[in-house]
Design an enzyme around this catalytic site. Structure first.
Site, PDB file in Angstrom:
ATOM      1  N   LYS A 189     -30.624   9.504 -11.585  1.00 22.34           N
ATOM      2  CA  LYS A 189     -31.661   8.706 -10.932  1.00 22.34           C
ATOM      3  C   LYS A 189     -33.041   9.362 -11.055  1.00 22.34           C
ATOM      4  O   LYS A 189     -33.174  10.417 -11.661  1.00 22.34           O
ATOM      5  CB  LYS A 189     -31.273   8.465  -9.468  1.00 22.34           C
ATOM      6  CG  LYS A 189     -29.898   7.779  -9.299  1.00 22.34           C
ATOM      7  CD  LYS A 189     -29.907   6.291  -9.663  1.00 22.34           C
ATOM      8  CE  LYS A 189     -28.519   5.691  -9.834  1.00 22.34           C
ATOM      9  NZ  LYS A 189     -27.746   5.516  -8.625  1.00 22.34           N
TER      10      LYS A 189
HETATM   11  C1  LIG Z   1     -26.374   5.050  -8.056  1.00 19.87           C
HETATM   12  C2  LIG Z   1     -26.303   3.844  -7.190  1.00 19.87           C
HETATM   13  C3  LIG Z   1     -25.678   3.843  -5.937  1.00 19.87           C
HETATM   14  C4  LIG Z   1     -24.864   5.003  -5.449  1.00 19.87           C
HETATM   15  O1  LIG Z   1     -25.591   6.169  -5.418  1.00 19.87           O
HETATM   16  P1  LIG Z   1     -24.828   7.555  -5.171  1.00 19.87           P
HETATM   17  O2  LIG Z   1     -25.940   8.463  -4.761  1.00 19.87           O
HETATM   18  O3  LIG Z   1     -24.226   7.943  -6.494  1.00 19.87           O
HETATM   19  O4  LIG Z   1     -23.815   7.358  -4.129  1.00 19.87           O
HETATM   20  C5  LIG Z   1     -25.754   2.712  -5.152  1.00 19.87           C
HETATM   21  N1  LIG Z   1     -26.390   1.615  -5.579  1.00 19.87           N
HETATM   22  C6  LIG Z   1     -26.985   1.555  -6.794  1.00 19.87           C
HETATM   23  C7  LIG Z   1     -27.693   0.308  -7.194  1.00 19.87           C
HETATM   24  C8  LIG Z   1     -26.939   2.656  -7.636  1.00 19.87           C
HETATM   25  O5  LIG Z   1     -27.479   2.593  -8.853  1.00 19.87           O
END
Ligand SMILES: *Cc1c(COP(=O)(O)O)cnc(C)c1O
Length: 391
Positions: A189
């Protein structure tokens, strides 16, 4: 020829030093670094409260609980998202449903949401919480969704896992419009803490509940106690919570990363603009741009335009992966997953999301990507699409 991933973290020497400093300090967890990170994040987003959690999935889970989601509640989200956007409601025993996407933005369609609300109202089954997802980092139509929430009495839990650094009507995502907003700091991210997440809100009572829920439902703060402190050791469990905490090690990395957010965002914006330009002549549908919002550009997702190009997405994917280009596909519509099919969801139920999925491909985009790497991605893509004539 080195592999070009679709996304990659950017970790500087300053980031490493910040984590090492915490390693040598008195607290690896529950020290001063997590509150420091929360404060910096809240400040940057112009929001009252930021609650750090172990990952965005945990954040979505406790945000659902804090917003009152429980057995029998109704929660609606976008099918074009990662599994966690819907799973969080199932964790709470809620009934999940989906609202189809706007083919242009690939986010939850306000028109589809309005229609569904009218039908739900007639049948007395309005949702308790709606979870719009800022797909690829492009903010949803938050003002319109807020309006519908106020009219129909549901809460808005925004999944901004992609959208750290995005702005809507000149304000950072997570600062307004939604009752709570969740960010992800997973390694792929925008900002990373390895695993990690943040929930922002302007509601003090909600923030208090989130802090309890992330740490066993317990508090030691004297002013917060229901009973009388029996001594300095005293703590109280006020509800059933979890261990969804972030560590100080993670928060140190996050705090250091946050300092480079605008610089990294500028590079993403520049790469996206460059993609827009050099992809213009290819038979692709590029991401949309809207004058009232700025994407974080977590993803640069294109659709292969079937009217102009007979080559399948699967073939393009295969050719690009063979050339060491780490393309990806976001997302297989959630309702098509076996687990959701067993809950009764069927093919054809959310046609815009299904249509988008059939043609989508995410191209590499990350702050350390060079123009040369981007040119190579486009050259390979052009070749893959151009196979049309020879096949
Ligand atoms: C990555 C993601 C999540 C989950 O995030 P984590 O930190 O890995 O639990 C939830 N929603 C979306 C849209 C994502 O891309």
């Amino acid at each position: 020829m080195a592999f070009i991933p679709y996304s990659r973290q950017s970790v500087s020497e300053e980031d490493v030093a910040a984590v090492v400093a915490v390693l040598r300090s008195d607290f690896l967890t529950q020290g001063p670094t997590v509150p420091g990170f929360e404060h910096a994040f809240a400040e940057l987003h112009g929001v009252e409260h930021a609650v750090a959690v172990s990952n965005a999935t945990a954040g979505l889970h406790i945000a659902c609980l804090a917003l009152g989601v429980g057995p029998g509640s109704r929660v609606w989200t976008s099918p074009n998202s990662f599994l966690a956007s819907a799973n969080c409601a199932l964790y709470c025993g809620a009934v999940v449903d989906f609202v189809d996407i706007d083919p242009a933005t690939r986010n939850m369609s306000v028109a589809r949401l309005s229609e569904k609300l009218v039908a739900a109202k007639r049948m007395g089954v309005l949702p308790d919480v709606v979870i719009p997802v800022d797909f690829s980092g492009l903010p949803c139509d938050l003002r319109e969704i807020r309006g519908l929430a106020d009219e129909h009495g549901f809460k808005v839990l925004e999944d901004a896992s992609h959208a750290t650094g995005a702005t809507y009507l000149d304000k950072p995502v997570g600062s307004a419009w939604s009752d709570a907003t969740v960010f992800s700091f997973h390694a792929v991210k925008i900002v990373t803490t390895g695993e990690g997440g943040m929930v922002t809100t302007n509601d003090a009572a909600l923030a208090y509940k989130l802090r309890l829920l992330r740490s066993h439902g317990m508090t030691r703060v004297v002013e917060e106690l229901e009973g009388r402190a029996e001594g300095a050791w005293y703590y109280e469990q006020q509800l059933l919570g979890f261990n969804h905490r972030m560590t100080d090690l993670q928060a140190a990395l996050g705090t250091a990363q946050l300092k480079r957010l605008s610089e990294a965002h500028e590079r993403r914006v520049a790469l996206a603009a460059r993609y827009d330009l050099i992809l213009e002549a290819l038979p692709l549908i590029r991401p949309c741009r809207l004058p009232d919002r700025v994407s974080s550009w977590h993803l640069y997702a294109v659709e292969i335009d079937g009217d102009r190009c007979p080559v399948s997405r699967a073939r393009v994917f295969e050719v690009m992966r063979a050339a060491e280009i780490g393309v990806n596909v976001h997302y297989i519509p959630i309702h098509l997953q076996p687990h959701y099919r067993r809950l009764g969801f069927q093919v054809g139920g959310w046609p815009a999301a299904e249509h988008y999925y059939a043609r989508a491909i995410s191209l590499p985009l990350f702050p350390d990507m060079t123009d040369e790497q981007q040119d190579r991605v486009v050259d390979v893509l052009r070749g893959a699409l151009g196979e049309a004539g020879t096949r």
